[in-house]
Scaffold this motif. Structure first.
Motif, PDB file in Angstrom:
ATOM      1  N   ILE A  33     -22.021  38.820   1.121  1.00 33.23           N
ATOM      2  CA  ILE A  33     -22.795  37.909   0.281  1.00 33.23           C
ATOM      3  C   ILE A  33     -21.968  37.331  -0.861  1.00 33.23           C
ATOM      4  N   GLY A  34     -20.740  37.805  -1.048  1.00 29.03           N
ATOM      5  CA  GLY A  34     -19.879  37.236  -2.074  1.00 29.03           C
ATOM      6  C   GLY A  34     -20.144  37.795  -3.455  1.00 29.03           C
ATOM      7  N   ALA A  35     -19.819  36.995  -4.470  1.00 26.79           N
ATOM      8  CA  ALA A  35     -19.801  37.478  -5.837  1.00 26.79           C
ATOM      9  C   ALA A  35     -21.022  37.045  -6.631  1.00 26.79           C
ATOM     10  N   TYR A  36     -21.262  37.751  -7.718  1.00 34.20           N
ATOM     11  CA  TYR A  36     -22.341  37.372  -8.646  1.00 34.20           C
ATOM     12  C   TYR A  36     -21.903  36.177  -9.490  1.00 34.20           C
ATOM     13  N   ASN A  37     -20.712  36.237 -10.058  1.00 35.83           N
ATOM     14  CA  ASN A  37     -20.188  35.143 -10.877  1.00 35.83           C
ATOM     15  C   ASN A  37     -18.684  35.062 -10.668  1.00 35.83           C
ATOM     16  N   GLY A  38     -18.264  34.407  -9.583  1.00 42.35           N
ATOM     17  CA  GLY A  38     -16.838  34.345  -9.288  1.00 42.35           C
ATOM     18  C   GLY A  38     -16.313  35.708  -8.865  1.00 42.35           C
ATOM     19  N   GLY A  39     -15.049  35.780  -8.489  1.00 42.92           N
ATOM     20  CA  GLY A  39     -14.438  37.067  -8.135  1.00 42.92           C
ATOM     21  C   GLY A  39     -15.091  37.706  -6.930  1.00 42.92           C
ATOM     22  N   SER A  40     -15.532  38.951  -7.070  1.00 40.65           N
ATOM     23  CA  SER A  40     -16.097  39.685  -5.942  1.00 40.65           C
ATOM     24  C   SER A  40     -17.240  40.562  -6.432  1.00 40.65           C
ATOM     25  N   SER A  41     -17.902  41.228  -5.491  1.00 39.56           N
ATOM     26  CA  SER A  41     -18.917  42.217  -5.850  1.00 39.56           C
ATOM     27  C   SER A  41     -18.597  43.515  -5.114  1.00 39.56           C
ATOM     28  N   LEU A  42     -19.125  44.617  -5.638  1.00 44.56           N
ATOM     29  CA  LEU A  42     -18.919  45.925  -5.018  1.00 44.56           C
ATOM     30  C   LEU A  42     -20.041  46.176  -4.016  1.00 44.56           C
ATOM     31  N   VAL A  43     -19.685  46.432  -2.749  1.00 48.33           N
ATOM     32  CA  VAL A  43     -20.702  46.675  -1.732  1.00 48.33           C
ATOM     33  C   VAL A  43     -20.709  48.160  -1.359  1.00 48.33           C
ATOM     34  N   VAL A  44     -21.912  48.729  -1.316  1.00 54.28           N
ATOM     35  CA  VAL A  44     -22.125  50.095  -0.840  1.00 54.28           C
ATOM     36  C   VAL A  44     -22.937  49.961   0.435  1.00 54.28           C
ATOM     37  N   ALA A  45     -22.370  50.372   1.568  1.00 54.92           N
ATOM     38  CA  ALA A  45     -23.028  50.114   2.857  1.00 54.92           C
ATOM     39  C   ALA A  45     -22.829  51.274   3.815  1.00 54.92           C
ATOM     40  N   GLY A  46     -23.807  51.447   4.699  1.00 58.32           N
ATOM     41  CA  GLY A  46     -23.728  52.489   5.720  1.00 58.32           C
ATOM     42  C   GLY A  46     -25.072  53.160   5.901  1.00 58.32           C
ATOM     43  N   ASP A  47     -25.084  54.321   6.533  1.00 59.65           N
ATOM     44  CA  ASP A  47     -26.313  55.100   6.691  1.00 59.65           C
ATOM     45  C   ASP A  47     -26.415  56.072   5.519  1.00 59.65           C
ATOM     46  N   LEU A  48     -27.485  55.937   4.729  1.00 59.60           N
ATOM     47  CA  LEU A  48     -27.676  56.757   3.534  1.00 59.60           C
ATOM     48  C   LEU A  48     -28.411  58.028   3.930  1.00 59.60           C
ATOM     49  N   GLU A  49     -27.665  59.143   4.027  1.00 61.32           N
ATOM     50  CA  GLU A  49     -28.221  60.391   4.531  1.00 61.32           C
ATOM     51  C   GLU A  49     -28.508  61.406   3.428  1.00 61.32           C
ATOM     52  N   ALA A  50     -27.903  61.211   2.256  1.00 68.08           N
ATOM     53  CA  ALA A  50     -28.103  62.113   1.121  1.00 68.08           C
ATOM     54  C   ALA A  50     -27.721  61.364  -0.142  1.00 68.08           C
ATOM     55  N   GLU A  51     -27.964  61.967  -1.283  1.00 64.69           N
ATOM     56  CA  GLU A  51     -27.589  61.301  -2.534  1.00 64.69           C
ATOM     57  C   GLU A  51     -26.073  61.197  -2.636  1.00 64.69           C
ATOM     58  N   ASN A  52     -25.599  60.016  -2.976  1.00 60.51           N
ATOM     59  CA  ASN A  52     -24.173  59.772  -3.138  1.00 60.51           C
ATOM     60  C   ASN A  52     -23.912  59.306  -4.562  1.00 60.51           C
ATOM     61  N   LEU A  53     -22.987  59.974  -5.236  1.00 58.57           N
ATOM     62  CA  LEU A  53     -22.588  59.597  -6.588  1.00 58.57           C
ATOM     63  C   LEU A  53     -21.248  58.884  -6.525  1.00 58.57           C
ATOM     64  N   VAL A  54     -21.202  57.667  -7.077  1.00 54.81           N
ATOM     65  CA  VAL A  54     -19.965  56.889  -7.136  1.00 54.81           C
ATOM     66  C   VAL A  54     -19.567  56.762  -8.597  1.00 54.81           C
ATOM     67  N   ARG A  55     -18.453  57.371  -8.965  1.00 55.59           N
ATOM     68  CA  ARG A  55     -17.957  57.273 -10.336  1.00 55.59           C
ATOM     69  C   ARG A  55     -17.090  56.022 -10.436  1.00 55.59           C
TER      70      ARG A  55
END
Length: 220
Positions: free
Chosen positions: A11-33
């Motif tokens: 889907i591209g960026a919010y305002n230029g540049g890029s965006s961070l995508v988190v994708a896949g099968d969500l099977e448990a809580e995942n913490l991204v620091r």
């Protein structure tokens, strides 16, 4: 690092540049620091998260995850309501941090949890911007003197203490809006407007040190 998340909607960026995508099968809580910081929290502090969820509504939840300098082993989770619902474009959620006043944020992260159904298949969340505000208005003034000079767009350069950068946009004759460029300068060379043959509208926005956006200056 191979995650298997190859098939996601770009889907591209919010305002230029890029965006961070988190994708896949969500099977448990995942913490991204995401960020190691030294940021003071005041009674007026708020965190804004701009996100887009192109995958189906699924009852999942995204949470702001903060670690404070005075308790480095503890993660403070703050739920962001409605983040399990599919969005139509970008959406900004605001989290009040007043309860953490007089503390210092050491780490900023996000957590993703399936919550209601396990697993959540084909989950996707795009993060466009994370912004910490202190309750003070840092929005710069509208740029002045904006005009096109030959193949260059020029304007009056404001102080770097007030403006972090400028963003220039063009609206083509077919209605499509494109980002022309971004810089901290009083001039920008426009290399291409997608072979546009007609007159176009140019817009200039000053971006403050806190990410706030001025009102738009317009020229043709």
């Amino acid at each position: 690092y191979y995650t298997g998340a190859l098939d996601y909607k770009k889907i591209g960026a919010y305002n230029g540049g890029s965006s961070l995508v988190v994708a896949g099968d969500l099977e448990a809580e995942n913490l991204v620091r995401l960020y190691k910081t030294e940021l003071d929290v005041t009674a007026a502090s708020k965190m804004q998260i701009t996100y887009q969820k192109p995958s189906a509504s699924d009852g999942s939840e995204m949470k702001l995850a903060l670690i404070f300098k005075d308790a480095p082993e503890k993660v403070e989770y703050i739920a962001i309501p409605g983040t399990g619902t599919k969005t139509n474009g970008w959406k900004t959620a605001t989290v009040d941090l007043s309860k953490y006043a007089d503390r210092q944020i050491a780490t900023i992260g996000l957590a993703f949890t399936p919550k209601q159904q396990i697993p959540v298949e084909n989950y996707q969340m795009n993060i466009g911007e994370i912004r910490l505000t202190d309750g003070t208005n840092h929005t710069p003034a509208q740029p002045t003197g904006f005009k096109v000079s030959k193949a260059y767009a020029t304007w009056n350069l404001d102080s770097f203490d007030a403006v972090d950068k400028y963003e220039i946009y063009a609206t083509l004759s077919n209605g499509k809006k494109v980002m022309v460029g971004t810089n901290y300068d009083s001039i920008h060379y426009i290399k291409s407007l997608e072979n546009e043959k007609n007159n176009v509208k140019l817009e200039l926005v000053a971006i403050g040190k806190d990410g706030s956006r001025s009102t738009v200056a317009v020229t043709n």
